[in-house]
Scaffold this active site. Structure first.
Site, PDB file in Angstrom:
ATOM      1  N   TYR A 129      32.266  11.978 -18.724  1.00  0.00           N
ATOM      2  CA  TYR A 129      32.022  11.830 -17.293  1.00  0.00           C
ATOM      3  C   TYR A 129      30.589  11.361 -17.080  1.00  0.00           C
ATOM      4  CZ  TYR A 129      31.657  13.135 -12.324  1.00  0.00           C
ATOM      5  OH  TYR A 129      31.474  13.129 -10.959  1.00  0.00           O
ATOM      6  N   ASP A 217      23.969   9.847 -21.932  1.00  0.00           N
ATOM      7  CA  ASP A 217      24.081  10.635 -20.714  1.00  0.00           C
ATOM      8  C   ASP A 217      23.862  12.096 -21.094  1.00  0.00           C
ATOM      9  OD1 ASP A 217      24.786  12.153 -18.549  1.00  0.00           O
ATOM     10  OD2 ASP A 217      26.496  10.889 -17.972  1.00  0.00           O
ATOM     11  N   LYS A 245      21.203  18.178 -13.519  1.00  0.00           N
ATOM     12  CA  LYS A 245      21.525  19.597 -13.753  1.00  0.00           C
ATOM     13  C   LYS A 245      20.299  20.430 -14.129  1.00  0.00           C
ATOM     14  CE  LYS A 245      26.318  18.582 -13.859  1.00  0.00           C
ATOM     15  NZ  LYS A 245      27.290  17.751 -14.513  1.00  0.00           N
TER      16      LYS A 245
HETATM   17  C1  LIG Z   1      27.531  16.319 -13.868  1.00  0.00           C
HETATM   18  C2  LIG Z   1      27.428  15.101 -14.684  1.00  0.00           C
HETATM   19  C3  LIG Z   1      27.082  13.854 -14.121  1.00  0.00           C
HETATM   20  C4  LIG Z   1      26.940  13.659 -12.641  1.00  0.00           C
HETATM   21  O1  LIG Z   1      25.904  14.381 -12.080  1.00  0.00           O
HETATM   22  P1  LIG Z   1      25.955  14.725 -10.487  1.00  0.00           P
HETATM   23  O2  LIG Z   1      24.625  15.342 -10.231  1.00  0.00           O
HETATM   24  O3  LIG Z   1      27.115  15.650 -10.307  1.00  0.00           O
HETATM   25  O4  LIG Z   1      26.149  13.446  -9.769  1.00  0.00           O
HETATM   26  C5  LIG Z   1      26.893  12.787 -14.958  1.00  0.00           C
HETATM   27  N1  LIG Z   1      27.040  12.906 -16.292  1.00  0.00           N
HETATM   28  C6  LIG Z   1      27.376  14.078 -16.874  1.00  0.00           C
HETATM   29  C7  LIG Z   1      27.484  14.162 -18.359  1.00  0.00           C
HETATM   30  C8  LIG Z   1      27.605  15.209 -16.088  1.00  0.00           C
HETATM   31  O5  LIG Z   1      27.989  16.352 -16.663  1.00  0.00           O
END
Ligand SMILES: *Cc1c(COP(=O)(O)O)cnc(C)c1O
Length: 409
Positions: A129, A217, A245
């Site tokens: 994601y 990411d 996060k």
């Molecule tokens: C949560 C998440 C995102 C998106 O971050 P948001 O602050 O929710 O937009 C992108 N990449 C990874 C791996 C994530 O876990």
């Protein structure tokens, strides 16, 4: 008034059944719902709560910052300090730019990769994601998978025409039309799926052969696996990073950053545009700095020990109960699957996630006062506020849940 009652689909109980608890407040490892029930919380806002909820260092920093104004639209000292801390910790990262979410950070990093290489294609991996921007939603894991959706309606074929989806843990064919290979260095949105030895190194080599950029990411792994995230943990250095996060300490933030030679590509220096009214927000930078200050090398040892106690306890409880269960763990990051072998890709993760065991165990745990995420595709997030006692209580509740819900064969 609110579609599905939630402001982010992953919070709904759609994949486990029932109605979400409404949170009134939270402290340390606990959340309390509006009826006064207390839960040991492993959601922790899906990752930001690495110190636990309402850590005094964070709430004091945010309070002090708020008293000085909440947003200015001009550069501030804390943005520079945060950039320094982040670049100090992450090997190879020379600059950062702040956004208000991980979604924005990933979206901007992809644009930068395309602008810098003059190429269109990106490769992503099924079950990873990278936020909810059009081009990155394909086979997205997490909330997308939770809702039983492969992708999203409303994304045009054109928006994903340049997105190639490959299976996780296999080196894809990377040719000279590829701008970037985008990967979660530990996949944590299809449950926790570790990279097999050689996967990240193989991606680095495949990108180098054709001049494609490698993008990590690290929105979940960043500042959670180690002080320098997955980059330090695995010793593989990408060209571009995104974070979120943990780095916002519970306030809205995203970060993207890169190697030195990519800095000049971004406006106002270069032709790749990216912007944000609230980017570098004074409250978010205060919370982020206060959080990172707590994240000493010792804190990571403690967090890994806590995660190991939870993982080992859950695995032992499953063996004792004769349940089919595996608890994959990479240092402080762990997940749970009700299958025999830890999945290595999205197909295996889906087969395990959809066998019907998770919702029953989830509800048993919730009745015992332990809150896991309301879906089988999420990681567990023990925090530095979770003591051995909280972990042992959780393991007992997990054992009881397995006794009540004999797992699938
Ligand atoms: C949560 C998440 C995102 C998106 O971050 P948001 O602050 O929710 O937009 C992108 N990449 C990874 C791996 C994530 O876990």
């Amino acid at each position: 008034m609110i579609p599905g009652g939630v402001n982010s689909p992953v919070r709904s109980f759609r994949s486990v059944g029932g109605t979400p608890y409404f949170v009134a407040r939270a402290q340390g490892p606990h959340v309390w719902d509006v009826e006064g029930r207390r839960y040991i919380d492993y959601v922790q806002s899906y990752g930001p709560g690495i110190l636990g909820h309402a850590h005094p260092a964070v709430t004091e920093a945010v309070g002090a910052a708020a008293a000085d104004g909440t947003s200015y639209g001009a550069p501030t000292e804390r943005e520079v300090l945060l950039a320094e801390v982040l670049c100090d910790r992450v090997p190879g990262m020379a600059w950062t730019r702040l956004t208000s979410s991980g979604t924005e950070a990933a979206m901007a990093a992809v644009r930068l990769a395309r602008g810098a290489t003059g190429r269109n294609k990106i490769i992503k991996f099924a079950g990873c994601y990278h936020g909810h921007s059009d081009g990155l939603l394909a086979a997205g894991g997490s909330g997308v998978a939770n809702q039983g959706l492969a992708d999203s309606a409303g994304v045009t074929p054109g928006a994903v025409a340049d997105t190639v989806v490959a299976p996780y843990n296999q080196i894809p064919a990377v040719d000279d039309e590829v701008a970037a290979v985008v990967v979660e260095p530990v996949a944590a949105n299809m449950g926790v799926v570790a990279p097999v030895p050689g996967f990240l190194e193989g991606l680095r080599a495949a990108c180098d052969r054709v001049g494609a950029l490698l993008m990590f990411d690290e929105v979940i792994t960043g500042f959670r696996l180690s002080p320098g995230g997955a980059t330090e943990w695995f010793g593989v250095v990408p060209d571009l990073w995104c974070f979120g996060k943990v780095v916002g300490g519970g306030l809205p933030i995203g970060v993207f950053g890169g190697r030195d030679e990519l800095k000049g590509r971004l406006a106002p220096l270069g032709g790749v545009y990216q912007a944000g009214t609230l980017s570098g927000n004074p409250l978010a930078t205060a919370a982020g700095l206060a959080t990172l200050e707590q994240l000493t090398p010792d804190a990571y040892r403690t967090l890994a020990r806590t995660a190991a106690r939870l993982a080992d306890g859950m695995a032992a409880a499953a063996t004792e109960a004769g349940a089919v269960c595996t608890v994959p763990r990479v240092g402080p990051l762990l997940g749970v699957f009700f299958c025999a072998e830890a999945p290595a890709d999205f197909d295996q993760a889906k087969a395990a996630a959809e066998n019907g065991v998770y919702p029953r165990v989830f509800h048993s745990l919730l009745e015992s006062g332990v809150a896991f995420a309301p879906g089988p595709y999420e990681a567990l997030f023990p925090s530095l506020a979770h003591t051995d006692e909280h972990i042992d209580t959780t393991v007992e509740a997990f054992a009881a849940a397995l006794e009540r819900n004999p797992a699938a064969d």
